[in-house]
Scaffold this motif. Structure first.
Motif, mmCIF file in Angstrom:
data_model
loop_
_atom_site.group_PDB
_atom_site.id
_atom_site.type_symbol
_atom_site.label_atom_id
_atom_site.label_comp_id
_atom_site.label_asym_id
_atom_site.label_seq_id
_atom_site.Cartn_x
_atom_site.Cartn_y
_atom_site.Cartn_z
ATOM 1 N N HIS A 149 -4.284 34.333 -18.861
ATOM 2 C CA HIS A 149 -4.554 35.686 -18.936
ATOM 3 C C HIS A 149 -3.414 36.641 -18.371
ATOM 4 C CE1 HIS A 149 -9.194 35.637 -18.140
ATOM 5 N NE2 HIS A 149 -8.938 34.820 -18.993
ATOM 6 N N HIS A 151 -2.568 37.409 -15.400
ATOM 7 C CA HIS A 151 -2.721 38.123 -14.137
ATOM 8 C C HIS A 151 -3.585 37.374 -13.096
ATOM 9 C CE1 HIS A 151 -5.992 39.742 -17.141
ATOM 10 N NE2 HIS A 151 -6.726 38.832 -15.812
ATOM 11 N N HIS A 153 -6.403 36.693 -10.302
ATOM 12 C CA HIS A 153 -7.955 36.981 -10.263
ATOM 13 C C HIS A 153 -8.204 36.994 -8.818
ATOM 14 C CE1 HIS A 153 -8.843 35.205 -14.348
ATOM 15 N NE2 HIS A 153 -8.323 36.162 -14.687
ATOM 16 N N HIS A 160 -12.911 40.300 -12.981
ATOM 17 C CA HIS A 160 -13.843 40.304 -14.297
ATOM 18 C C HIS A 160 -14.287 38.914 -14.621
ATOM 19 C CE1 HIS A 160 -10.610 38.691 -16.857
ATOM 20 N NE2 HIS A 160 -9.930 39.119 -15.856
HETATM 21 ZN ZN ZN Z 1 -8.309 37.752 -16.228
#
Ligand code: ZN
Length: 160
Positions: A149, A151, A153, A160
């Protein structure tokens, strides 16, 4: 564990300008979590954080070239108000997205005089020394999903 490429680092930071004014700070909130070595922070700060570990504190001054770039006068332009027809309530400090030959660029209204609007395409921190006080509050490996992704989490990152 040390901060190396693809590690997730959690940092508390305070950014001040050369006059000592606080520009941004994580104090009182969650630390900032980012994946190291992927261009998520300005280059100068990533370089300073490389190899640091939990509990390490830094106090660094980063020059514009390693921050948000030098101030470029060529990115300032004046346009008549009618060119911004459809944008309501023009005011100094307002940010707009302008179409340019290099794609969409964020610009800030820096001056309004008569019929003319001055638009500045520089980053608001371009040309400024950035004084960072940073404390590393955690380091861990990124998960496969986080790397995919781009980024973090969980705490300090995306939910998300
Ligand atoms: Zn993510």
């Amino acid at each position: 564990m040390q901060i190396t490429k693809d590690a997730v680092a959690l940092i508390h930071y305070t950014l001040t300008d050369d006059e000592g004014k606080t520009i941004d700070s994580s104090a009182g909130g969650e630390p900032l979590a980012y994946i190291h070595g992927n261009g998520n922070l300005i280059p100068g700060l990533e370089r300073e954080l490389e190899g640091k570990g939990e509990g390490d504190k830094l106090d660094v001054k980063i020059a514009p070239a390693d921050g948000y770039g030098e101030f470029d006068k060529a990115l300032i332009q004046q346009v008549p108000r009618r060119a911004l027809k459809g944008v309501g309530n023009l005011h100094v400090g307002m940010q707009l997205h302008a179409q340019s030959e290099h794609g969409v660029r964020a610009v800030t209204i820096t001056h309004l005089q008569g019929d003319m609007v001055t638009l500045d395409g520089n980053h608001p921190l371009a040309g400024k020394n950035l004084n960072f006080k940073v404390e590393v509050v955690g380091v861990r490996s990124a998960t496969e999903e986080e790397l995919a992704h781009g980024h973090v989490h969980g705490p300090g990152g995306h939910h998300h």
